[in-house]
Design a protein around this motif. Sequence first.
Motif, PDB file in Angstrom:
ATOM      1  N   ASP A  99      12.760  48.616  25.337  1.00  0.00           N
ATOM      2  CA  ASP A  99      11.314  48.380  25.369  1.00  0.00           C
ATOM      3  C   ASP A  99      10.671  48.932  24.101  1.00  0.00           C
ATOM      4  O   ASP A  99      10.584  50.153  23.934  1.00  0.00           O
ATOM      5  N   PRO A 100      10.226  48.066  23.194  1.00  0.00           N
ATOM      6  CA  PRO A 100       9.666  48.548  21.928  1.00  0.00           C
ATOM      7  C   PRO A 100       8.420  49.404  22.105  1.00  0.00           C
ATOM      8  O   PRO A 100       8.151  50.285  21.293  1.00  0.00           O
ATOM      9  N   THR A 184      15.461  41.962  26.180  1.00  0.00           N
ATOM     10  CA  THR A 184      15.180  41.785  27.614  1.00  0.00           C
ATOM     11  C   THR A 184      13.693  41.680  27.912  1.00  0.00           C
ATOM     12  O   THR A 184      13.264  40.902  28.772  1.00  0.00           O
ATOM     13  N   ALA A 185      12.870  42.461  27.205  1.00  0.00           N
ATOM     14  CA  ALA A 185      11.431  42.490  27.499  1.00  0.00           C
ATOM     15  C   ALA A 185      10.661  41.348  26.833  1.00  0.00           C
ATOM     16  O   ALA A 185       9.438  41.284  26.937  1.00  0.00           O
ATOM     17  N   LEU A 186      11.378  40.440  26.157  1.00  0.00           N
ATOM     18  CA  LEU A 186      10.717  39.386  25.394  1.00  0.00           C
ATOM     19  C   LEU A 186      10.915  38.022  26.042  1.00  0.00           C
ATOM     20  O   LEU A 186      11.887  37.796  26.757  1.00  0.00           O
ATOM     21  N   GLN A 193      14.422  34.262  18.308  1.00  0.00           N
ATOM     22  CA  GLN A 193      14.038  34.657  16.947  1.00  0.00           C
ATOM     23  C   GLN A 193      14.606  36.034  16.593  1.00  0.00           C
ATOM     24  O   GLN A 193      15.102  36.243  15.482  1.00  0.00           O
ATOM     25  N   ILE A 194      14.531  36.962  17.543  1.00  0.00           N
ATOM     26  CA  ILE A 194      15.028  38.322  17.308  1.00  0.00           C
ATOM     27  C   ILE A 194      16.547  38.321  17.124  1.00  0.00           C
ATOM     28  O   ILE A 194      17.089  39.003  16.243  1.00  0.00           O
ATOM     29  N   LEU A 195      17.257  37.535  17.937  1.00  0.00           N
ATOM     30  CA  LEU A 195      18.712  37.447  17.814  1.00  0.00           C
ATOM     31  C   LEU A 195      19.114  36.852  16.465  1.00  0.00           C
ATOM     32  O   LEU A 195      20.041  37.345  15.801  1.00  0.00           O
TER      33      LEU A 195
END
Length: 352
Positions: A99-100, A184-186, A193-195
């Motif tokens: 969780d950022p 997970t929280a996205l 995009q993050i991957l």
Amino acid sequence: MKKILEVKDLHISFHTFAGEVQAIRGVDFDLYEGETLAIVGESGSGKSVTTKSIMRLLPEGNSEIKSGNILFGDDDLAKASDKKMQKIRGKDISMIFQDPMTSLNPTMTIGKQIMEPLIKHRKYGKGEAKKRAIELLDLVGITKPEQRLKQYPHQFSGGMRQRVVIAIALACAPKVLIADEPTTALDVTIQGQILDLMKELQKKIETSIVFITHDLGVVANVADRVAVMYGGKIVEIGTVDEIFYNPQHPYTWGLISSMPNLDTEEEELYVIPGTPPDLLNPPQGDAFALRNPYAMKIDTEEQPPMFKVSDTHYAATWLLHPSAPKVEPPLAVKERKAIFEKKQAASVRGGK
């Protein structure tokens, strides 16, 4: 490839009012330079505990590394002092948390939080650290980085906050990056995009990644090798193709069968029956025995060793013993293997 990290026969317990929880029960794995190793399994299987022990971030007081080694260079992190770990954390080994919002300090600007490890570990001056922070924000795809540097976490969206957390983790170009369920929280679009960003950045800074997830769909896109955890142990490990298209452990069969597959006509997803074992009183035999429809008598009596399937593929199941009866994997697993083999054959023909 050169090994950068070795975890050997790691045992970790938590001391609770109810008794000793044997959370990790003999975990072994290696991490090689430049690779991504994914560790997958249900909640409670021991994924996060294993990786937090590498960073020595387990709660003090009730957690204990009972035995085993975590070898990083010339250091055994399982026995390293707090002072030594402070030098390694953020510099040589970094972590991206789930969780950022809880990873970032709400009272500090984004710029200060990115500059902090650069000033502490790289001994940058403030001007040099600020310049590098702007470069890092630009690197992770945040527009107008000079302006964003002065803003606070609440002024960023969830996806942008996760990009900032990645920028902080990569600030000192660590040798090992641990990503604990970073998407997970996205939502699904931002997740992709993050991957993609992580894969791109890995090539640029040549870091090795340990990627923790319960989502096998994510694994297929990011990992080189996969370790499957259950009941505090690694029950199968191999390359992505070996785990996805030639799994050997019944637990892995269950995980694969529970994945959506657009190539099949199944309308209902498979659910593994039962619940994970109680690690206050770990089972004598195979921890998966009570949930395993293929379990034999020996599964309730003895823990299976790791049987070799190939030079890169191992699985801890008595079904691989030479004397075990031949068991066919579930239909969903066989279908995936058949589709994979058909695509490979087509690729070979196309290459000719």
